[in-house]
Scaffold this motif. Structure first.
Motif, short mmCIF file in Angstrom:
data_model
loop_
_atom_site.label_atom_id
_atom_site.label_comp_id
_atom_site.label_asym_id
_atom_site.label_seq_id
_atom_site.Cartn_x
_atom_site.Cartn_y
_atom_site.Cartn_z
N ASP A 190 0.87 -1.18 0.00
CA ASP A 190 0.00 0.00 0.00
C ASP A 190 0.91 1.23 0.00
O ASP A 190 2.13 1.11 -0.05
N ASP A 191 0.31 2.40 0.04
CA ASP A 191 1.09 3.63 -0.05
C ASP A 191 2.12 3.74 1.07
O ASP A 191 3.27 4.14 0.85
N ARG A 192 1.70 3.39 2.29
CA ARG A 192 2.63 3.49 3.43
C ARG A 192 3.84 2.61 3.23
O ARG A 192 4.97 3.01 3.52
N GLU A 233 7.58 8.62 -1.00
CA GLU A 233 8.18 9.88 -0.52
C GLU A 233 9.59 9.65 0.01
O GLU A 233 10.51 10.45 -0.23
N GLU A 234 9.78 8.55 0.74
CA GLU A 234 11.11 8.25 1.30
C GLU A 234 12.11 7.95 0.19
O GLU A 234 13.29 8.33 0.27
N ILE A 235 11.65 7.25 -0.86
CA ILE A 235 12.54 6.95 -1.99
C ILE A 235 12.97 8.25 -2.67
O ILE A 235 14.15 8.45 -3.01
N GLY A 290 21.35 7.53 -2.39
CA GLY A 290 21.12 8.00 -1.03
C GLY A 290 21.17 6.88 0.00
O GLY A 290 21.50 5.74 -0.31
N SER A 291 20.85 7.24 1.24
CA SER A 291 20.88 6.27 2.34
C SER A 291 19.60 6.36 3.15
O SER A 291 19.00 7.44 3.27
N TYR A 292 19.21 5.21 3.69
CA TYR A 292 18.00 5.15 4.52
C TYR A 292 18.36 4.90 5.99
O TYR A 292 17.48 4.63 6.81
#
Length: 467
Positions: free
Chosen positions: A375-377, A382-384, A391-393
């Motif tokens: 699902d969207d969550r 947005e985080e991607i 980048g880094s998570y």
């Protein structure tokens, strides 16, 4: 997204069922107990000596009165059998313990310690007084001791003893007194083993009738050895086993319609080279998948599978065979799983270290079958975008969504080689031994009412009354 199993076609189940009815009608099943024979006679079955010939309409009527699910009560916790969840139960009947690399006889402290492990488990849902055979306890008080000890250390439901009428009555009465429940509420579950091929012993008949009269659940199970006590084919084994199981279920319903029953098919592979069952064999999962399908066909909960292995040590063979069997067991959605954790040596030996390792394996397998959410969550667009290419998570704290999605095992070794060597190069079995010691040491005895303490004092000798 979830893994799903679809093993048997209805036409195949119809064939097995019709062949089973033919065996019940024309071959029959031996009941080595007069009261069982009299019950069948009173309901119109043909009886010749110890052999009962059961017509299809009697089986159909019995299946119609057997509940598809039931609640099993413990001191503080209860479980529902047949509601779609898998209830995991400890080992049944080992006569040895693997400890410090040696096969040893079981002593009373082992019995107490393993019961503490069961109660503290986040995988095992019930206790089992039959978890091992404490041969150091005199035979004349052994069954009473086992039942009382299981009740003492558990808040979970417990199984009962089935060594004939006296042991069955003792188990039921002790549990009812201990829980202060004096009706037909299910408080103990009895495992009734059908002898292969097509026979139920005197002790098992007595126990089945006693449990059914008291409204207590019975797991009617037949395993056996293909090619020795059963036909040398999988389909033939299934027909023979199905006949024995349905005969036992029919007797339970004749005694007391509505008795909770579990369809039990602990059928396993065999090895005719050494004339031995092979519970870790490649074919054992096939019986597990079938068991679930045929139990669904009869609208009954099912017992099958478990963490089964023929290995004598906690080694690669033990891990491989256990994982394959547990995967099949939880994947099929087996309702009632005996031998869920800790078994070795074709049912003969228990290992406390393997018990906690099996718990971790079970949790890993359950995690697979839980699947994941789309699902969207969870897609986290947005985080991607925020991290962008390259980048880094990594955050200062582990994200909540990560803790929801990923299992972090306590025993699996994921350290770097250098850190592992620095920490003593411990094997997972050594880590499991540390966990066993910690859990037993941290166990807290549940509070007992005065009347419960008096019951336990009656059955547990003072010299073995260890907390």
């Amino acid at each position: 997204m979830r893994l799903r199993f679809n093993f048997a076609e209805k036409e195949e189940l119809d064939q097995i069922h019709e062949a089973t009815l033919d065996v019940l009608k024309n071959v029959g099943v031996n009941f080595h107990e007069k009261e069982a024979l009299d019950i069948f006679k009173a309901h119109g079955a043909r009886v010749d000596g110890n052999t009962v010939f059961i017509e299809a309409d009697m089986v159909t009527k019995a299946l119609s009165t057997a509940p598809s699910k039931f609640e099993w009560k413990g001191r503080e916790k209860s479980v529902v059998i047949g509601d779609g969840g898998s209830i995991s139960v400890p080992c049944y009947g080992p006569i040895y313990r693997l400890k410090d690399g040696e096969i040893k006889d079981i002593v009373p402290q082992d019995y107490v310690d393993v019961t503490k492990l069961h109660e503290s488990s986040n995988v095992l849902d019930a206790g089992n007084p039959n978890v091992m055979e404490p041969v150091a306890i005199p035979r004349d008080i052994r069954r009473n001791y086992q039942m009382a000890t299981a009740l003492k250390y558990h808040t979970k439901p417990v199984m009962g003893m089935v060594d004939g009428k006296e042991a069955a009555e003792m188990s039921i009465q002790m549990a009812q007194d201990f829980y202060d429940v004096h009706d037909q509420t299910p408080v103990v579950a009895g495992l009734i083993n059908v002898m292969s091929p097509l026979g139920i012993s005197t002790a098992m008949c007595e126990a089945l009738i006693t449990y059914a009269r008291a409204g207590q659940p019975v797991v009617v199970a037949e395993g056996g050895f293909p090619g020795v006590t059963l036909p040398p084919s999988i389909a033939g084994t299934l027909v023979s086993n199905n006949a024995g199981i349905l005969a036992g279920i029919t007797l339970a319903q004749l005694v007391n319609p509505g008795t909770p029953v579990v369809y039990g098919l602990p059928a396993v592979s065999g090895d005719l080279k050494v004339i031995s069952m092979a519970i870790g064999g490649a074919e054992t999962p096939l019986f597990v998948y079938y068991a679930k399908e045929i139990a669904n066909y009869y609208h009954l909960p099912v017992r099958a599978g478990g963490g089964l292995t023929d290995a004598k040590a906690v080694d690669y063979q033990a891990g491989k065979e256990t994982a394959l069997n547990l995967f099949a067991t939880y994947g099929a959605g087996i309702d009632f799983i005996i031998h869920a954790c800790g078994i070795l040596d074709t049912y003969n030996t228990i290992s406390f270290e393997k018990l906690v390792l099996d718990e971790e394996a079970a949790l890993s397998i359950k995690r697979q079958f839980k699947g994941f959410v789309v699902d969207d969550r969870h897609m986290m667009i947005e985080e991607i975008a925020k991290a962008g290419p390259g980048g880094s998570y990594i955050n200062k704290r582990t994200p909540k969504i990560y803790r929801e999605e990923f299992m972090l095992p306590k025993l699996a070794n994921r350290e770097t080689t250098q850190n592992w060597l620095k920490d003593g190069a411990k094997s997972v079995e050594a880590l499991a031994a540390d966990m066993v010691e910690e859990r037993i040491g941290n166990y807290k005895l549940p509070e007992l009412a005065d009347f419960q303490e008096k019951i336990l004092e009656k059955y547990i000798p003072q010299e073995w009354n260890a907390d």
